[in-house]
Design a protein around this motif. Structure first.
Motif, PDB file in Angstrom:
ATOM      1  N   ILE A  46       0.861  -1.183   0.000  1.00  8.17           N
ATOM      2  CA  ILE A  46       0.000   0.000   0.000  1.00  8.17           C
ATOM      3  C   ILE A  46       0.897   1.232   0.000  1.00  8.17           C
ATOM      4  CG2 ILE A  46      -1.768   1.272   1.277  1.00  8.17           C
ATOM      5  CD1 ILE A  46      -2.616  -1.461   2.498  1.00  8.17           C
ATOM      6  N   PRO A  47       0.772   2.089  -1.031  1.00  7.25           N
ATOM      7  CA  PRO A  47       1.624   3.279  -1.076  1.00  7.25           C
ATOM      8  C   PRO A  47       1.398   4.161   0.153  1.00  7.25           C
ATOM      9  CG  PRO A  47       0.477   2.985  -3.150  1.00  7.25           C
ATOM     10  CD  PRO A  47      -0.116   2.022  -2.172  1.00  7.25           C
ATOM     11  N   ARG A  48       2.330   4.828   0.605  1.00  6.12           N
ATOM     12  CA  ARG A  48       3.644   5.086   0.106  1.00  6.12           C
ATOM     13  C   ARG A  48       4.648   4.075   0.639  1.00  6.12           C
ATOM     14  NH1 ARG A  48       5.291  11.130   0.401  1.00  6.12           N
ATOM     15  NH2 ARG A  48       7.201  10.085  -0.064  1.00  6.12           N
ATOM     16  N   THR A  74       5.305  -9.296  -6.481  1.00  5.02           N
ATOM     17  CA  THR A  74       5.103  -8.010  -5.820  1.00  5.02           C
ATOM     18  C   THR A  74       4.222  -7.093  -6.665  1.00  5.02           C
ATOM     19  OG1 THR A  74       7.332  -8.210  -4.934  1.00  5.02           O
ATOM     20  CG2 THR A  74       6.277  -6.084  -4.689  1.00  5.02           C
ATOM     21  N   GLY A  75       3.310  -6.411  -5.986  1.00  2.00           N
ATOM     22  CA  GLY A  75       2.465  -5.427  -6.648  1.00  2.00           C
ATOM     23  C   GLY A  75       2.224  -4.241  -5.739  1.00  2.00           C
ATOM     24  N   GLN A  76       1.578  -3.236  -6.309  1.00  4.88           N
ATOM     25  CA  GLN A  76       1.240  -2.030  -5.551  1.00  4.88           C
ATOM     26  C   GLN A  76      -0.260  -1.795  -5.659  1.00  4.88           C
ATOM     27  OE1 GLN A  76       3.650   1.749  -5.190  1.00  4.88           O
ATOM     28  NE2 GLN A  76       2.298   2.343  -6.862  1.00  4.88           N
ATOM     29  N   LEU A  77      -0.892  -1.481  -4.523  1.00  2.98           N
ATOM     30  CA  LEU A  77      -2.336  -1.316  -4.478  1.00  2.98           C
ATOM     31  C   LEU A  77      -2.680   0.084  -3.981  1.00  2.98           C
ATOM     32  CD1 LEU A  77      -5.139  -2.694  -4.730  1.00  2.98           C
ATOM     33  CD2 LEU A  77      -4.902  -3.299  -2.303  1.00  2.98           C
ATOM     34  N   ASP A  78      -3.122   0.942  -4.903  1.00  2.00           N
ATOM     35  CA  ASP A  78      -3.520   2.289  -4.510  1.00  2.00           C
ATOM     36  C   ASP A  78      -4.919   2.247  -3.904  1.00  2.00           C
ATOM     37  OD1 ASP A  78      -3.232   5.185  -4.388  1.00  2.00           O
ATOM     38  OD2 ASP A  78      -4.841   5.194  -5.864  1.00  2.00           O
ATOM     39  N   VAL A  79      -5.087   2.878  -2.739  1.00  2.00           N
ATOM     40  CA  VAL A  79      -6.374   2.864  -2.040  1.00  2.00           C
ATOM     41  C   VAL A  79      -7.010   4.252  -1.975  1.00  2.00           C
ATOM     42  CG1 VAL A  79      -5.647   0.880  -0.667  1.00  2.00           C
ATOM     43  CG2 VAL A  79      -5.366   3.179   0.272  1.00  2.00           C
ATOM     44  N   THR A  80      -6.414   5.226  -2.641  1.00  2.00           N
ATOM     45  CA  THR A  80      -6.843   6.617  -2.518  1.00  2.00           C
ATOM     46  C   THR A  80      -8.345   6.793  -2.715  1.00  2.00           C
ATOM     47  OG1 THR A  80      -4.681   7.357  -3.295  1.00  2.00           O
ATOM     48  CG2 THR A  80      -6.463   8.964  -3.354  1.00  2.00           C
ATOM     49  N   PRO A  93      -1.970  12.523  -3.870  1.00  2.00           N
ATOM     50  CA  PRO A  93      -1.850  12.030  -5.240  1.00  2.00           C
ATOM     51  C   PRO A  93      -2.107  10.529  -5.299  1.00  2.00           C
ATOM     52  CG  PRO A  93       0.330  12.298  -4.273  1.00  2.00           C
ATOM     53  CD  PRO A  93      -0.670  12.813  -3.269  1.00  2.00           C
ATOM     54  N   PRO A  94      -2.861  10.086  -6.294  1.00  2.00           N
ATOM     55  CA  PRO A  94      -3.017   8.637  -6.450  1.00  2.00           C
ATOM     56  C   PRO A  94      -1.721   8.025  -6.970  1.00  2.00           C
ATOM     57  CG  PRO A  94      -4.255   9.816  -8.137  1.00  2.00           C
ATOM     58  CD  PRO A  94      -3.632  10.842  -7.256  1.00  2.00           C
ATOM     59  N   ARG A 173      10.369   6.011   8.460  1.00  2.00           N
ATOM     60  CA  ARG A 173      11.202   6.597   7.402  1.00  2.00           C
ATOM     61  C   ARG A 173      11.921   5.460   6.688  1.00  2.00           C
ATOM     62  NH1 ARG A 173      12.063  10.216  11.854  1.00  2.00           N
ATOM     63  NH2 ARG A 173      10.990  12.179  11.454  1.00  2.00           N
ATOM     64  N   LEU A 174      11.809   5.474   5.361  1.00  2.00           N
ATOM     65  CA  LEU A 174      12.466   4.458   4.540  1.00  2.00           C
ATOM     66  C   LEU A 174      13.302   5.150   3.481  1.00  2.00           C
ATOM     67  CD1 LEU A 174       9.484   1.993   3.968  1.00  2.00           C
ATOM     68  CD2 LEU A 174      11.327   1.783   5.648  1.00  2.00           C
ATOM     69  N   ALA A 175      14.439   4.572   3.190  1.00  2.00           N
ATOM     70  CA  ALA A 175      15.364   5.169   2.227  1.00  2.00           C
ATOM     71  C   ALA A 175      14.699   5.400   0.874  1.00  2.00           C
ATOM     72  CB  ALA A 175      16.598   4.284   2.075  1.00  2.00           C
ATOM     73  N   GLU A 176      13.862   4.465   0.423  1.00  2.00           N
ATOM     74  CA  GLU A 176      13.245   4.562  -0.897  1.00  2.00           C
ATOM     75  C   GLU A 176      12.274   5.736  -1.019  1.00  2.00           C
ATOM     76  OE1 GLU A 176      13.482   0.039  -0.016  1.00  2.00           O
ATOM     77  OE2 GLU A 176      13.223   1.897   1.102  1.00  2.00           O
ATOM     78  N   VAL A 177      11.655   6.134   0.062  1.00  2.00           N
ATOM     79  CA  VAL A 177      10.625   7.174   0.028  1.00  2.00           C
ATOM     80  C   VAL A 177      11.132   8.495   0.602  1.00  2.00           C
ATOM     81  CG1 VAL A 177       8.324   7.820   0.877  1.00  2.00           C
ATOM     82  CG2 VAL A 177       8.792   5.454   0.240  1.00  2.00           C
ATOM     83  N   ASP A 178      11.867   8.402   1.690  1.00  2.00           N
ATOM     84  CA  ASP A 178      12.233   9.595   2.452  1.00  2.00           C
ATOM     85  C   ASP A 178      13.661  10.075   2.232  1.00  2.00           C
ATOM     86  OD1 ASP A 178       9.696   9.690   3.996  1.00  2.00           O
ATOM     87  OD2 ASP A 178      10.412   7.728   4.658  1.00  2.00           O
ATOM     88  N   ASN A 179      14.431   9.355   1.424  1.00  2.00           N
ATOM     89  CA  ASN A 179      15.847   9.703   1.231  1.00  2.00           C
ATOM     90  C   ASN A 179      16.552   9.914   2.567  1.00  2.00           C
ATOM     91  OD1 ASN A 179      15.665   9.623  -1.597  1.00  2.00           O
ATOM     92  ND2 ASN A 179      14.788  11.672  -1.608  1.00  2.00           N
ATOM     93  N   ALA A 180      16.255   9.044   3.502  1.00  2.00           N
ATOM     94  CA  ALA A 180      16.836   9.114   4.844  1.00  2.00           C
ATOM     95  C   ALA A 180      17.105   7.694   5.317  1.00  2.00           C
ATOM     96  CB  ALA A 180      15.872   9.809   5.798  1.00  2.00           C
ATOM     97  N   ALA A 181      17.824   7.588   6.403  1.00  2.00           N
ATOM     98  CA  ALA A 181      18.087   6.265   6.970  1.00  2.00           C
ATOM     99  C   ALA A 181      16.776   5.643   7.436  1.00  2.00           C
ATOM    100  CB  ALA A 181      19.059   6.386   8.139  1.00  2.00           C
ATOM    101  N   ASP A 182      16.671   4.338   7.318  1.00  2.00           N
ATOM    102  CA  ASP A 182      15.493   3.632   7.788  1.00  2.00           C
ATOM    103  C   ASP A 182      15.382   3.773   9.296  1.00  2.00           C
ATOM    104  OD1 ASP A 182      15.255   2.749   5.194  1.00  2.00           O
ATOM    105  OD2 ASP A 182      15.743   0.660   5.634  1.00  2.00           O
TER     106      ASP A 182
END
Length: 191
Positions: A46-48, A74-80, A93-94, A173-182
């Motif tokens: 579920i994003p993000r 693996t898949g992504q499920l938008d719930v917006t 944003p969806p 916080r995750l590196a892939e989304v937040d550009n920060a250390a997990d």
């Protein structure tokens, strides 16, 4: 909701990068054990932050079972558009929904999210999933369960249970989304 100028009265790290990696390894093995292997398994993030967590879990499952391709499960499920708070929340944003190539029909689908709180995002995810197909079983894996459920929803796989007050905010916080250390941080906004 605090304004951007406000800061929490206190914050503490409850999961470090190493802790998150260890928790995801455990959850991956729990998923394999509950499913009795990797057959018919699909991870829908579920994003993000649920999607990168699903990708990491899939990589760990593929490492444990070489017959599995992480990308194929693996898949992504938008719930917006399935959320019940669209009128109260700022515009979001969806994100694209992306199903694995074999779809979800008659599969064991594990919904993956970062934090389980009220249960409303998971309810929206279940509605979105039903629009896409008919899984055989749906399970839920979350990095953090903080309690305060408003709906009768329970996670099957939990990285860490964090009893919190309603004045606290759990930040993942995750590196892939937040550009920060997990890390997972609890912020106290009570003062």
């Amino acid at each position: 909701m605090p304004s951007p100028a406000q800061t929490p009265s206190s914050s503490r790290v409850v999961l470090s990068e190493a802790d998150i990696d260890r928790v995801l390894t455990r959850i991956a093995h729990e998923i394999l054990e509950a499913n009795k292997g990797s057959r018919d398994l699909v991870l829908m993030g579920i994003p993000r932050r649920g999607y990168p967590l699903a990708r990491r879990l899939a990589a760990k499952i593929a490492a444990a079972d070489p017959a599995v391709s992480a990308a194929d499960i693996t898949g992504q499920l938008d719930v917006t558009m399935f959320r019940d708070d669209l009128q109260r929340q700022p515009t979001r944003p969806p994100y694209p929904t992306a199903l694995p190539s074999d779809g979800i029909d008659n599969k064991v689908v594990v919904l993956v999210d970062d934090v389980l709180y009220s249960g409303r995002t998971v309810r929206a995810a279940l509605d979105a999933l039903v629009d896409l197909g008919r899984p055989r079983i749906v399970r839920l894996a979350v990095l953090v369960d903080r309690g305060h459920r408003e709906l009768p929803i329970r996670a099957d796989h939990v990285g860490k249970n964090l009893p919190t007050s309603s004045a606290e905010k759990v930040r993942v916080r995750l590196a892939e989304v937040d550009n920060a250390a997990d890390e997972v941080v609890i912020e106290d906004w009570s003062k």
